[in-house]
Design a protein around this motif. Structure first.
Motif, mmCIF file in Angstrom:
data_model
loop_
_atom_site.group_PDB
_atom_site.id
_atom_site.type_symbol
_atom_site.label_atom_id
_atom_site.label_comp_id
_atom_site.label_asym_id
_atom_site.label_seq_id
_atom_site.Cartn_x
_atom_site.Cartn_y
_atom_site.Cartn_z
ATOM 1 N N MET A 174 0.706 -1.095 0.114
ATOM 2 C CA MET A 174 -0.196 -0.021 0.069
ATOM 3 C C MET A 174 0.500 1.237 -0.175
ATOM 4 O O MET A 174 2.348 0.857 0.335
ATOM 5 C CB MET A 174 -0.797 -0.371 1.488
ATOM 6 N N TYR A 175 0.413 2.260 -0.581
ATOM 7 C CA TYR A 175 1.187 3.922 -0.072
ATOM 8 C C TYR A 175 -0.080 4.773 -0.248
ATOM 9 O O TYR A 175 -0.633 4.810 -0.308
ATOM 10 C CB TYR A 175 1.490 3.973 -1.713
ATOM 11 N N CYS A 176 0.357 5.759 0.574
ATOM 12 C CA CYS A 176 0.093 6.496 0.937
ATOM 13 C C CYS A 176 0.194 7.745 0.341
ATOM 14 O O CYS A 176 1.608 8.564 0.269
ATOM 15 C CB CYS A 176 -0.476 7.106 2.797
ATOM 16 N N LEU A 177 -0.534 7.859 -0.718
ATOM 17 C CA LEU A 177 -0.510 8.967 -1.214
ATOM 18 C C LEU A 177 -0.688 10.981 -0.684
ATOM 19 O O LEU A 177 0.290 11.651 -1.162
ATOM 20 C CB LEU A 177 -1.684 9.900 -2.733
ATOM 21 N N ASP A 178 -0.734 11.217 0.354
ATOM 22 C CA ASP A 178 -0.855 12.476 1.433
ATOM 23 C C ASP A 178 0.448 11.961 1.577
ATOM 24 O O ASP A 178 1.203 13.516 2.342
ATOM 25 C CB ASP A 178 -2.027 12.209 2.414
ATOM 26 N N CYS A 179 0.766 11.345 2.374
ATOM 27 C CA CYS A 179 1.972 11.323 3.246
ATOM 28 C C CYS A 179 2.877 10.930 2.911
ATOM 29 O O CYS A 179 4.527 11.596 3.234
ATOM 30 C CB CYS A 179 1.854 10.255 4.811
ATOM 31 N N MET A 180 3.316 9.935 1.890
ATOM 32 C CA MET A 180 4.155 10.169 0.846
ATOM 33 C C MET A 180 5.501 9.332 1.584
ATOM 34 O O MET A 180 6.850 9.817 1.570
ATOM 35 C CB MET A 180 4.932 10.765 0.172
ATOM 36 N N ASN A 181 4.685 8.276 2.615
ATOM 37 C CA ASN A 181 6.239 7.641 3.849
ATOM 38 C C ASN A 181 6.428 6.423 3.691
ATOM 39 O O ASN A 181 6.938 5.906 4.383
ATOM 40 C CB ASN A 181 5.817 8.092 5.409
ATOM 41 N N GLY A 182 6.336 5.969 2.238
ATOM 42 C CA GLY A 182 7.320 4.483 1.824
ATOM 43 C C GLY A 182 5.927 3.484 2.213
ATOM 44 O O GLY A 182 4.674 3.940 2.076
ATOM 45 N N ALA A 183 6.030 2.148 1.439
ATOM 46 C CA ALA A 183 5.563 1.116 1.769
ATOM 47 C C ALA A 183 4.496 1.182 2.902
ATOM 48 O O ALA A 183 5.555 1.027 3.594
ATOM 49 C CB ALA A 183 5.940 0.299 1.093
#
Length: 236
Positions: free
Chosen positions: A62-71
């Protein structure tokens, strides 16, 4: 002794509104894409989550587009409520994402899509291809992978590279160099043909056979005759 106070006027000097090359101006290629796209393409997925290593759901896909803190793994999503999270899938050891998810947040025009497990997906990064197949009429503009005629790129990464200004400049420069090479080759070829024709014109041609030469060539020698035996004198 009287001391006069002189008011000093300080004027604020504001720099002119100008764009510095490489400083992230409004026309830079980076601003054409959302800030999460390049970090997403560089991320490594399908590794074990360090925070939830003891869980059987610790695979990071998964990947968070808002946080951009890695997988992230599925358990990490509890800390990203109300965030835009997308799921990464895998096909033949390459990362893909469903079109239904990515097209909500990104323009994927020109990128070839594939149907895998009854779902239409796009690849995140380019896939090396040793050689194009026979009869291929269209390839990726960046990595030259075989494509259908209606597409320009094989992945999201190739679209970023292929639409950048630097890549377009290099492409135009390569086309100009190829055109100059072809013109130089054709010019040298024509010059070489003219030179050969001039050299051949100075070479004397074989003269036609004269009548004497023709008779000489056609003359055949007669059969030699031996002297009669009567003309021989034999002494004992």
């Amino acid at each position: 002794m009287a001391i006069e106070n002189h008011d000093t006027t300080i004027r604020e000097i504001k720099p002119k509104n100008r764009r510095i090359m490489g400083a992230g101006g409004p026309d830079d290629d980076d601003n054409r894409w959302p800030p999460w796209l390049k970090p997403l393409l560089k991320e490594s997925f399908f590794v074990q989550c360090k925070l939830h290593a003891d869980s059987h759901k610790s695979e990071c896909n998964m990947y968070c587009l808002d946080c951009m803190n890695g997988a992230l793994c599925s358990l990490c999503l509890a800390y990203h409520k109300d965030h835009r999270a997308i799921q990464i899938r895998r096909s033949s050891y390459h990362d893909v994402i469903r079109v239904s998810e990515i097209q909500k947040v990104l323009d994927i025009t020109g990128v070839q899509t594939y149907i895998i497990n009854s779902a239409r997906v796009v690849f995140l990064n380019e896939r090396p291809q040793p050689r194009p197949g026979k009869g291929v009429t269209n390839t990726c503009e960046v990595c030259e992978r075989s494509l259908l005629d209606s597409y320009r790129f094989c992945s999201l990464g190739c679209k970023i590279v292929g639409t950048s200004k630097n890549f377009q400049k290099k492409k135009k420069h390569s086309a100009a160099m190829a055109s100059d090479s072809e013109d130089s080759y054709s010019s040298n070829s024509s010059h070489g043909r003219q030179k050969n024709s001039k050299v051949q014109s100075f070479t004397p041609s074989t003269p036609p056979p004269t009548s004497v030469n023709y008779r000489t060539a056609k003359r055949r020698k007669g059969i030699p005759h031996r002297a009669p035996l009567g003309g021989l004198i034999i002494e004992y």
